[in-house]
Scaffold this motif. Structure first.
Motif, short mmCIF file in Angstrom:
data_model
loop_
_atom_site.label_atom_id
_atom_site.label_comp_id
_atom_site.label_asym_id
_atom_site.label_seq_id
_atom_site.Cartn_x
_atom_site.Cartn_y
_atom_site.Cartn_z
N MET A 1 -11.30 7.12 -4.45
CA MET A 1 -11.68 6.94 -3.05
C MET A 1 -10.46 6.62 -2.19
O MET A 1 -10.28 7.20 -1.11
CB MET A 1 -12.71 5.82 -2.91
N LEU A 2 -9.62 5.71 -2.67
CA LEU A 2 -8.43 5.34 -1.89
C LEU A 2 -7.47 6.52 -1.75
O LEU A 2 -6.87 6.71 -0.69
CB LEU A 2 -7.74 4.14 -2.53
N GLN A 3 -7.33 7.31 -2.81
CA GLN A 3 -6.45 8.48 -2.72
C GLN A 3 -6.98 9.48 -1.71
O GLN A 3 -6.21 10.05 -0.93
CB GLN A 3 -6.29 9.15 -4.09
N ASP A 4 -8.28 9.67 -1.68
CA ASP A 4 -8.88 10.58 -0.70
C ASP A 4 -8.58 10.11 0.72
O ASP A 4 -8.18 10.90 1.58
CB ASP A 4 -10.39 10.68 -0.94
N ARG B 1 -2.98 -7.50 -1.49
CA ARG B 1 -3.55 -7.22 -2.81
C ARG B 1 -3.13 -5.84 -3.28
O ARG B 1 -3.11 -4.89 -2.50
CB ARG B 1 -5.08 -7.22 -2.74
N ASP B 2 -2.88 -5.73 -4.57
CA ASP B 2 -2.67 -4.40 -5.11
C ASP B 2 -4.02 -3.85 -5.57
O ASP B 2 -5.03 -4.56 -5.58
CB ASP B 2 -1.62 -4.38 -6.23
N VAL B 3 -4.04 -2.58 -5.90
CA VAL B 3 -5.29 -1.92 -6.28
C VAL B 3 -5.89 -2.58 -7.52
O VAL B 3 -7.11 -2.73 -7.63
CB VAL B 3 -5.08 -0.40 -6.47
N LEU C 1 -4.94 5.68 5.00
CA LEU C 1 -4.33 4.58 4.25
C LEU C 1 -2.86 4.86 4.06
O LEU C 1 -2.45 6.01 3.94
CB LEU C 1 -4.97 4.43 2.86
N THR C 2 -2.10 3.80 3.98
CA THR C 2 -0.69 3.90 3.67
C THR C 2 -0.32 2.73 2.76
O THR C 2 -1.15 1.86 2.49
CB THR C 2 0.16 3.91 4.96
N ILE D 1 0.83 7.99 0.36
CA ILE D 1 1.00 7.31 -0.92
C ILE D 1 0.25 8.05 -2.02
O ILE D 1 -0.71 8.77 -1.77
CB ILE D 1 0.52 5.85 -0.87
N SER D 2 0.73 7.84 -3.22
CA SER D 2 0.02 8.26 -4.41
C SER D 2 -0.57 6.97 -4.97
O SER D 2 0.15 6.09 -5.42
CB SER D 2 0.99 8.89 -5.41
N VAL D 3 -1.88 6.83 -4.87
CA VAL D 3 -2.53 5.57 -5.21
C VAL D 3 -2.55 5.33 -6.71
O VAL D 3 -2.93 6.21 -7.49
CB VAL D 3 -3.97 5.54 -4.64
#
Length: 102
Positions: A84-87, A57-59, A94-95, A6-8
Motif C-alpha cells: 500500500m505504501l509503495q503504491d 517511525r519506520d515501516v 509519500l516520500t 522511495i522504494s518502500v
C-alpha cells in the motif's frame, strides 16, 4: 524541489510530502489526502496506516503496531502495508523523511 520517490521497505520512514495533507473532509465525511489538483480518499485501514507515517517511525514499527493492534500475522500485515505504501509513493503521495540535524 520535487519530492524524493522511495522504494518502500521496512527501514523506510515514510511521510506525506509537503504538498500533500491528510485531512478529515467534513463535506465528504471521510479522510482525504489533499494535493495540488488531486484528492485521494483512502479507506479506513489506509488512513490508520497514514496517520502512523510521521517520518519518525519506520515501516517496521508501523507493521509492529498494526500486528499488535489487530492481533494478526506480522508477515501478512507487512506485505499489505509495504504494498500500500509503495503504491502511494509511486503516485507521489509519500516520500522518505529527511534526516534532521539538531
Amino acid at each position: 524541489m520535487a519530492p524524493r520517490r522511495i522504494s518502500v521497505s521496512e527501514t523506510s520512514r515514510p511521510v506525506l510530502p509537503r504538498h500533500a495533507r491528510l485531512k478529515f473532509d467534513e463535506t465528504r465525511q471521510r479522510w482525504v489526502i489533499l494535493a495540488p489538483e488531486r484528492v485521494l480518499a483512502p479507506d479506513e485501514i489506509a488512513v490508520e496506516i497514514l496517520q502512523l507515517c510521521d517520518g519518525a517511525r519506520d515501516v517496521a514499527a508501523i507493521i509492529d503496531a498494526l500486528a499488535v493492534r489487530y492481533t494478526a500475522d506480522r508477515a501478512e500485515i507487512g506485505r499489505d502495508v509495504v504494498a500500500m505504501l509503495q503504491d502511494l509513493a509511486d503516485k507521489g503521495f509519500l516520500t522518505e523523511a529527511r534526516e534532521t540535524t539538531p
